[in-house]
Design a protein around this motif. Sequence first.
Motif, PDB file in Angstrom:
ATOM      1  N   ALA A  34      -3.280   2.084   5.832  1.00 12.80           N
ATOM      2  CA  ALA A  34      -2.618   1.160   4.910  1.00 12.80           C
ATOM      3  C   ALA A  34      -2.255  -0.151   5.601  1.00 12.80           C
ATOM      4  O   ALA A  34      -2.456  -1.238   5.038  1.00 12.80           O
ATOM      5  CB  ALA A  34      -1.362   1.819   4.330  1.00 12.80           C
ATOM      6  N   GLU A  58      -5.411  -2.239   6.187  1.00  8.77           N
ATOM      7  CA  GLU A  58      -5.813  -2.924   4.960  1.00  8.77           C
ATOM      8  C   GLU A  58      -4.893  -4.106   4.669  1.00  8.77           C
ATOM      9  O   GLU A  58      -5.355  -5.186   4.261  1.00  8.77           O
ATOM     10  CB  GLU A  58      -5.792  -1.948   3.795  1.00  8.77           C
ATOM     11  CG  GLU A  58      -6.234  -2.560   2.471  1.00  8.77           C
ATOM     12  CD  GLU A  58      -6.216  -1.545   1.351  1.00  8.77           C
ATOM     13  OE1 GLU A  58      -7.291  -0.993   1.045  1.00  8.77           O
ATOM     14  OE2 GLU A  58      -5.119  -1.311   0.785  1.00  8.77           O
ATOM     15  N   GLU A  91       1.839  -7.594   1.607  1.00  9.68           N
ATOM     16  CA  GLU A  91       0.629  -6.773   1.602  1.00  9.68           C
ATOM     17  C   GLU A  91       0.895  -5.368   2.129  1.00  9.68           C
ATOM     18  O   GLU A  91       0.267  -4.401   1.688  1.00  9.68           O
ATOM     19  CB  GLU A  91      -0.470  -7.455   2.427  1.00  9.68           C
ATOM     20  CG  GLU A  91      -1.010  -8.743   1.807  1.00  9.68           C
ATOM     21  CD  GLU A  91      -1.694  -8.520   0.471  1.00  9.68           C
ATOM     22  OE1 GLU A  91      -2.146  -7.382   0.203  1.00  9.68           O
ATOM     23  OE2 GLU A  91      -1.781  -9.480  -0.314  1.00  9.68           O
ATOM     24  N   LYS A  97       2.426  -3.376  -0.729  1.00  9.25           N
ATOM     25  CA  LYS A  97       1.373  -3.085  -1.704  1.00  9.25           C
ATOM     26  C   LYS A  97       0.429  -1.988  -1.203  1.00  9.25           C
ATOM     27  O   LYS A  97       0.121  -1.031  -1.918  1.00  9.25           O
ATOM     28  CB  LYS A  97       0.601  -4.375  -1.994  1.00  9.25           C
ATOM     29  CG  LYS A  97      -0.565  -4.226  -2.946  1.00  9.25           C
ATOM     30  CD  LYS A  97      -1.252  -5.567  -3.123  1.00  9.25           C
ATOM     31  CE  LYS A  97      -2.514  -5.447  -3.969  1.00  9.25           C
ATOM     32  NZ  LYS A  97      -3.210  -6.765  -4.095  1.00  9.25           N
ATOM     33  N   SER A  98      -0.039  -2.129   0.034  1.00  6.43           N
ATOM     34  CA  SER A  98      -1.027  -1.204   0.572  1.00  6.43           C
ATOM     35  C   SER A  98      -0.424   0.160   0.892  1.00  6.43           C
ATOM     36  O   SER A  98      -1.038   1.204   0.630  1.00  6.43           O
ATOM     37  CB  SER A  98      -1.672  -1.802   1.828  1.00  6.43           C
ATOM     38  OG  SER A  98      -2.725  -1.008   2.284  1.00  6.43           O
ATOM     39  N   ARG A 111       2.065   1.605  -0.561  1.00  6.62           N
ATOM     40  CA  ARG A 111       2.297   2.309  -1.817  1.00  6.62           C
ATOM     41  C   ARG A 111       0.985   2.801  -2.417  1.00  6.62           C
ATOM     42  O   ARG A 111       0.896   3.926  -2.920  1.00  6.62           O
ATOM     43  CB  ARG A 111       3.061   1.406  -2.783  1.00  6.62           C
ATOM     44  CG  ARG A 111       4.528   1.289  -2.402  1.00  6.62           C
ATOM     45  CD  ARG A 111       5.197   0.093  -3.034  1.00  6.62           C
ATOM     46  NE  ARG A 111       5.237   0.154  -4.478  1.00  6.62           N
ATOM     47  CZ  ARG A 111       6.146   0.818  -5.201  1.00  6.62           C
ATOM     48  NH1 ARG A 111       7.083   1.530  -4.562  1.00  6.62           N
ATOM     49  NH2 ARG A 111       6.141   0.799  -6.511  1.00  6.62           N
ATOM     50  N   LYS A 112      -0.046   1.982  -2.324  1.00  2.00           N
ATOM     51  CA  LYS A 112      -1.358   2.388  -2.830  1.00  2.00           C
ATOM     52  C   LYS A 112      -1.858   3.646  -2.118  1.00  2.00           C
ATOM     53  O   LYS A 112      -2.230   4.645  -2.750  1.00  2.00           O
ATOM     54  CB  LYS A 112      -2.363   1.253  -2.627  1.00  2.00           C
ATOM     55  CG  LYS A 112      -3.814   1.658  -2.815  1.00  2.00           C
ATOM     56  CD  LYS A 112      -4.761   0.583  -2.316  1.00  2.00           C
ATOM     57  CE  LYS A 112      -6.161   1.140  -2.085  1.00  2.00           C
ATOM     58  NZ  LYS A 112      -7.086   0.111  -1.551  1.00  2.00           N
ATOM     59  N   TRP A 113      -1.862   3.610  -0.779  1.00  2.00           N
ATOM     60  CA  TRP A 113      -2.377   4.735  -0.011  1.00  2.00           C
ATOM     61  C   TRP A 113      -1.451   5.939  -0.091  1.00  2.00           C
ATOM     62  O   TRP A 113      -1.905   7.085  -0.095  1.00  2.00           O
ATOM     63  CB  TRP A 113      -2.618   4.316   1.433  1.00  2.00           C
ATOM     64  CG  TRP A 113      -3.839   3.467   1.578  1.00  2.00           C
ATOM     65  CD1 TRP A 113      -3.899   2.107   1.548  1.00  2.00           C
ATOM     66  CD2 TRP A 113      -5.193   3.919   1.752  1.00  2.00           C
ATOM     67  NE1 TRP A 113      -5.198   1.674   1.694  1.00  2.00           N
ATOM     68  CE2 TRP A 113      -6.009   2.761   1.829  1.00  2.00           C
ATOM     69  CE3 TRP A 113      -5.778   5.167   1.858  1.00  2.00           C
ATOM     70  CZ2 TRP A 113      -7.387   2.838   1.996  1.00  2.00           C
ATOM     71  CZ3 TRP A 113      -7.156   5.249   2.036  1.00  2.00           C
ATOM     72  CH2 TRP A 113      -7.945   4.097   2.102  1.00  2.00           C
ATOM     73  N   HIS A 152       0.240   6.811  -2.676  1.00  2.00           N
ATOM     74  CA  HIS A 152      -0.014   7.453  -3.960  1.00  2.00           C
ATOM     75  C   HIS A 152      -1.364   8.174  -3.959  1.00  2.00           C
ATOM     76  O   HIS A 152      -1.528   9.189  -4.650  1.00  2.00           O
ATOM     77  CB  HIS A 152       0.031   6.417  -5.083  1.00  2.00           C
ATOM     78  CG  HIS A 152       1.388   5.851  -5.308  1.00  2.00           C
ATOM     79  ND1 HIS A 152       1.665   4.905  -6.280  1.00  2.00           N
ATOM     80  CD2 HIS A 152       2.578   6.080  -4.684  1.00  2.00           C
ATOM     81  CE1 HIS A 152       2.946   4.591  -6.245  1.00  2.00           C
ATOM     82  NE2 HIS A 152       3.509   5.286  -5.269  1.00  2.00           N
ATOM     83  N   LEU A 153      -2.330   7.654  -3.188  1.00  2.24           N
ATOM     84  CA  LEU A 153      -3.625   8.325  -3.071  1.00  2.24           C
ATOM     85  C   LEU A 153      -3.499   9.661  -2.331  1.00  2.24           C
ATOM     86  O   LEU A 153      -4.218  10.621  -2.642  1.00  2.24           O
ATOM     87  CB  LEU A 153      -4.619   7.425  -2.326  1.00  2.24           C
ATOM     88  CG  LEU A 153      -5.267   6.291  -3.111  1.00  2.24           C
ATOM     89  CD1 LEU A 153      -6.087   5.395  -2.172  1.00  2.24           C
ATOM     90  CD2 LEU A 153      -6.178   6.854  -4.214  1.00  2.24           C
TER      91      LEU A 153
END
Length: 269
Positions: free
Chosen positions: A43, A46, A63, A66-67, A69-71, A73-74
């Motif tokens: 994360a 990225e 960033e 954002k990243s 939280r994205k990863w 959640h994945l």
Amino acid sequence: MLGSIIGDIAGSRFEFDRGGWSKDFELFTGESEFTDDTVMTVAVAEALMNAGKDGSLEDIRRECIKSMRKWGHLYPDAGYGARFIYWLYDINPKPYGSFGNGSAMRVSPAGLFYDSLERTREAARATAEVSHNHPEGIKGAECTASVMYMGRKGYSKEEIKEYVVNEFGYDLNSTVDELRKHHHHDETCMDSLPKALISFFEGENFEDVIRNAVSLGGDTDTLAAIAGAMAEGYYGVDKNILSEAESYLTKEISETITKFENLIGRKQL
């Protein structure tokens, strides 16, 4: 960051004192896996790519949020701490004063991405501040990234150790053998950084650093992730070990690693 990911996978099956506190173990088995250390390292990689080398510190912080939280959640079951899980799912996530070792375990991309020690440290600080904004959490991230930067720039271990002691004040007077006698599970930067640093300074090569860290018991995946990052900066990554570790990664993690490695001029996956 490959060193951090390798350390995470190698140490994963021994976390919570499930090991024999020895350097004699198989690096990877069917019980090995990547954990939150790897997910958050990817994360951060990225995030730094999205912010760009010349991005502002606010760009990096934005960033990272954002990243991460994205990863997160994945990979919701990767093994995050309770407070970080809350941060991942909060509508408006704020730093929560953590001095946990999560800031150091995920920072390794910053140790590879920038062209000066000053920029490396300020970027490392920014990656920590989004959650681990306690002075010890920030210090752990800055120290790890600094050791990586100095290692890849050709500084000797003696020079790196002097810098670490002068700048960050960690007590590095123990040995790995001495630390192993008093092992316990502690997830703070104050406990983990000296252990990872001593594992690095005593290590004879990349693999030996990883084995030192895992042999200390306790939070083995994160200790080895931090020490592995330092070892990567100094020694580079053992390609045979890397080849084995790659099989534990998902396609999307491998693709992001490859993108980052290509951007910094190293195609290893």
